[in-house]
Design a protein around this motif. Sequence first.
Motif, mmCIF file in Angstrom:
data_model
loop_
_atom_site.group_PDB
_atom_site.id
_atom_site.type_symbol
_atom_site.label_atom_id
_atom_site.label_comp_id
_atom_site.label_asym_id
_atom_site.label_seq_id
_atom_site.Cartn_x
_atom_site.Cartn_y
_atom_site.Cartn_z
ATOM 1 N N ARG A 157 -138.048 58.397 14.299
ATOM 2 C CA ARG A 157 -136.655 58.095 14.634
ATOM 3 C C ARG A 157 -135.707 58.888 13.738
ATOM 4 N NH1 ARG A 157 -132.947 53.670 13.041
ATOM 5 N NH2 ARG A 157 -131.574 53.201 14.812
ATOM 6 N N GLY A 158 -134.716 59.530 14.357
ATOM 7 C CA GLY A 158 -133.713 60.278 13.618
ATOM 8 C C GLY A 158 -134.018 61.747 13.445
ATOM 9 N N ARG A 159 -135.213 62.191 13.853
ATOM 10 C CA ARG A 159 -135.563 63.599 13.667
ATOM 11 C C ARG A 159 -134.929 64.468 14.741
ATOM 12 N NH1 ARG A 159 -141.555 66.407 12.817
ATOM 13 N NH2 ARG A 159 -140.736 68.476 12.282
ATOM 14 N N PHE A 160 -134.505 65.664 14.336
ATOM 15 C CA PHE A 160 -133.964 66.635 15.283
ATOM 16 C C PHE A 160 -135.077 67.154 16.174
ATOM 17 C CE2 PHE A 160 -133.200 71.202 16.210
ATOM 18 C CZ PHE A 160 -132.126 71.046 17.093
ATOM 19 N N VAL A 161 -134.799 67.239 17.481
ATOM 20 C CA VAL A 161 -135.792 67.707 18.441
ATOM 21 C C VAL A 161 -135.446 69.101 18.952
ATOM 22 C CG1 VAL A 161 -136.884 67.256 20.677
ATOM 23 C CG2 VAL A 161 -136.413 65.359 19.114
ATOM 24 N N CYS A 162 -134.273 69.247 19.543
ATOM 25 C CA CYS A 162 -133.845 70.553 20.047
ATOM 26 C C CYS A 162 -132.368 70.492 20.409
ATOM 27 C CB CYS A 162 -134.665 70.980 21.270
ATOM 28 S SG CYS A 162 -134.363 69.999 22.767
ATOM 29 N N CYS A 211 -131.719 56.080 31.939
ATOM 30 C CA CYS A 211 -130.745 55.031 31.646
ATOM 31 C C CYS A 211 -131.143 54.263 30.386
ATOM 32 C CB CYS A 211 -130.637 54.080 32.837
ATOM 33 S SG CYS A 211 -130.053 54.881 34.365
ATOM 34 N N SER A 212 -132.373 54.472 29.908
ATOM 35 C CA SER A 212 -132.837 53.929 28.622
ATOM 36 C C SER A 212 -133.488 55.070 27.853
ATOM 37 C CB SER A 212 -133.833 52.785 28.837
ATOM 38 O OG SER A 212 -133.249 51.707 29.518
ATOM 39 N N PRO A 213 -132.694 56.007 27.344
ATOM 40 C CA PRO A 213 -133.232 57.239 26.755
ATOM 41 C C PRO A 213 -133.849 57.028 25.377
ATOM 42 C CG PRO A 213 -130.866 57.147 26.439
ATOM 43 C CD PRO A 213 -131.219 55.954 27.292
ATOM 44 N N ASN A 214 -134.711 57.978 24.987
ATOM 45 C CA ASN A 214 -135.255 57.951 23.629
ATOM 46 C C ASN A 214 -134.657 59.031 22.737
ATOM 47 O OD1 ASN A 214 -136.544 60.178 24.739
ATOM 48 N ND2 ASN A 214 -138.565 59.197 24.838
ATOM 49 N N LEU A 215 -133.737 59.821 23.280
ATOM 50 C CA LEU A 215 -133.000 60.816 22.501
ATOM 51 C C LEU A 215 -131.517 60.495 22.535
ATOM 52 C CD1 LEU A 215 -134.586 64.187 23.756
ATOM 53 C CD2 LEU A 215 -135.305 62.807 21.807
ATOM 54 N N LEU A 216 -130.804 60.926 21.508
ATOM 55 C CA LEU A 216 -129.346 60.828 21.523
ATOM 56 C C LEU A 216 -128.770 62.196 21.188
ATOM 57 C CD1 LEU A 216 -128.048 60.597 18.323
ATOM 58 C CD2 LEU A 216 -129.400 58.516 18.452
ATOM 59 N N MET A 217 -127.637 62.505 21.777
ATOM 60 C CA MET A 217 -127.002 63.807 21.595
ATOM 61 C C MET A 217 -125.805 63.680 20.665
ATOM 62 S SD MET A 217 -125.417 66.414 24.457
ATOM 63 C CE MET A 217 -127.004 67.032 25.005
ATOM 64 N N ASP A 219 -138.717 55.901 17.392
ATOM 65 C CA ASP A 219 -140.009 56.551 17.170
ATOM 66 C C ASP A 219 -140.606 56.899 18.527
ATOM 67 O OD1 ASP A 219 -139.823 56.274 14.412
ATOM 68 O OD2 ASP A 219 -140.899 54.365 14.382
ATOM 69 N N ILE A 220 -141.052 58.144 18.679
ATOM 70 C CA ILE A 220 -141.570 58.632 19.953
ATOM 71 C C ILE A 220 -143.049 58.960 19.804
ATOM 72 C CG2 ILE A 220 -141.378 60.464 21.688
ATOM 73 C CD1 ILE A 220 -138.402 60.700 20.924
ATOM 74 N N GLU A 221 -143.851 58.497 20.747
ATOM 75 C CA GLU A 221 -145.297 58.678 20.693
ATOM 76 C C GLU A 221 -145.724 59.990 21.363
ATOM 77 O OE1 GLU A 221 -147.364 56.669 19.022
ATOM 78 O OE2 GLU A 221 -145.565 55.539 18.421
ATOM 79 N N VAL A 222 -146.951 60.415 21.046
ATOM 80 C CA VAL A 222 -147.524 61.603 21.671
ATOM 81 C C VAL A 222 -147.634 61.369 23.184
ATOM 82 C CG1 VAL A 222 -149.558 63.102 21.817
ATOM 83 C CG2 VAL A 222 -148.842 62.175 19.601
ATOM 84 N N GLY A 223 -147.193 62.341 23.962
ATOM 85 C CA GLY A 223 -147.270 62.237 25.415
ATOM 86 C C GLY A 223 -146.102 61.530 26.062
ATOM 87 N N GLU A 224 -145.180 60.995 25.274
ATOM 88 C CA GLU A 224 -144.030 60.277 25.822
ATOM 89 C C GLU A 224 -142.982 61.270 26.327
ATOM 90 O OE1 GLU A 224 -140.700 56.985 24.311
ATOM 91 O OE2 GLU A 224 -142.529 57.328 23.133
ATOM 92 N N GLU A 225 -142.486 61.025 27.540
ATOM 93 C CA GLU A 225 -141.458 61.919 28.069
ATOM 94 C C GLU A 225 -140.155 61.750 27.290
ATOM 95 O OE1 GLU A 225 -139.080 63.302 32.126
ATOM 96 O OE2 GLU A 225 -140.539 61.651 32.259
ATOM 97 N N LEU A 226 -139.491 62.868 27.019
ATOM 98 C CA LEU A 226 -138.210 62.847 26.325
ATOM 99 C C LEU A 226 -137.090 62.731 27.344
ATOM 100 C CD1 LEU A 226 -138.780 65.697 23.693
ATOM 101 C CD2 LEU A 226 -139.313 63.256 23.502
ATOM 102 N N SER A 227 -136.024 62.041 26.963
ATOM 103 C CA SER A 227 -134.887 61.860 27.868
ATOM 104 C C SER A 227 -133.634 61.580 27.069
ATOM 105 C CB SER A 227 -135.149 60.692 28.831
ATOM 106 O OG SER A 227 -135.354 59.487 28.101
ATOM 107 N N PHE A 228 -132.501 61.934 27.652
ATOM 108 C CA PHE A 228 -131.221 61.520 27.075
ATOM 109 C C PHE A 228 -130.319 61.061 28.205
ATOM 110 C CE2 PHE A 228 -130.455 66.000 28.001
ATOM 111 C CZ PHE A 228 -129.112 66.093 28.333
ATOM 112 N N ASP A 229 -129.272 60.360 27.861
ATOM 113 C CA ASP A 229 -128.340 59.820 28.842
ATOM 114 C C ASP A 229 -127.311 60.887 29.169
ATOM 115 O OD1 ASP A 229 -126.409 58.503 30.295
ATOM 116 O OD2 ASP A 229 -126.371 56.729 29.028
ATOM 117 N N TYR A 230 -127.341 61.395 30.400
ATOM 118 C CA TYR A 230 -126.427 62.470 30.792
ATOM 119 C C TYR A 230 -124.960 62.055 30.713
ATOM 120 C CZ TYR A 230 -130.369 65.172 32.764
ATOM 121 O OH TYR A 230 -131.528 65.886 32.950
ATOM 122 N N SER A 231 -124.683 60.757 30.692
ATOM 123 C CA SER A 231 -123.294 60.300 30.633
ATOM 124 C C SER A 231 -122.768 60.248 29.204
ATOM 125 C CB SER A 231 -123.162 58.902 31.249
ATOM 126 O OG SER A 231 -123.710 57.915 30.389
ATOM 127 N N GLY A 232 -123.670 60.331 28.219
ATOM 128 C CA GLY A 232 -123.259 60.222 26.826
ATOM 129 C C GLY A 232 -123.175 58.802 26.320
#
Length: 310
Positions: free
Chosen positions: A162-167, A227-233, A252-265
């Motif tokens: 949790r809190g780590r930069f992804v991309c 609508c329940s993302p695991n990334l924040l922008m 915290d994101i597990e191996v194989g878990e799809e990444l997502s963010f909320d397009y609405s912010g």
Amino acid sequence: FLVSIGGSFDPCGSRQATNMAVVVDGDVCFGLENVPVPAFNDVDDTKLPDIRYTPTNIAGPGAPTDPAEIMYQGCDCQTSTCSAVCPCILRFGPTYDKAGCLLTEDGGKFCLSKPIIECNTSCRCGEQCSNRVAQKGVFVHLDVFCTRHKGWGVRSAEKIPRGRFVCEYAGEVLGLDQARKRTQNLTPEDMNYILTLREHIANGKIVETHIDPTHIGNVGRYINHSCSPNLLMLPVRVDSEIPKLALFAGKDIEVGEELSFDYSGEHGNVMAQWKQQKTVEKSTDASKLKACFCGSETCTGFLPFDPSLY
């Protein structure tokens, strides 16, 4: 700040599935990131879109300024890493811990409203400075993969704390007129990747940044909405007033878990998402809505939609 992105998705998964997983690309980043990001398809024979890869934003038509232009004065910290008295950190307070993860406030929540300024090209601190995170690019191991209903997606190939930069979500920086032109020229079948960041600053002024990774972009362009993302922008500034749209692990994101963010912010704000969606459904823009396949228990049923560019 607010983030909004048009809704659509790649057509991956629209044809008959095959029985064999295929590596369709050994590295979608073409060696331009710190680690390779392979792409897999065990759904059909869809190929990746032909794009020009860029690790960070570049100036596109109508860009208010060149993201590569150095606009901030650097610190004079002649150390490997800056301390709490560094001018870059003092300006708005520290952002990262020693491991490079986002700091949390009392109660364990992230501060989502504080401006983030990293040390820049003009700073005299070392490359290992703890205030240099988003500018370093992708270090976590990721896979691009073909989903059955959402087109291409991105999943983690390692545990991400949790809190780590992804991309970044990187692409061409556009002016408002060009962003509107490209959005209005889209057909119902086209994917819309244009993202608009709105930052509310002093005196009620709103600063908009338009990013389009459709043809020139990075791995962030493949990350789907949830609508329940695991990334924040969060907007992160380094050399330029044009921010990097940095994606951090919201949990915290597990191996194989799809990444997502909320397009609405509206990260984690289910009620705000629902109200925004209902407003659009009752407007003349309702025909432009695209179905959401995130599968979340709090799914609003449609991808976020920003009518301001139409």
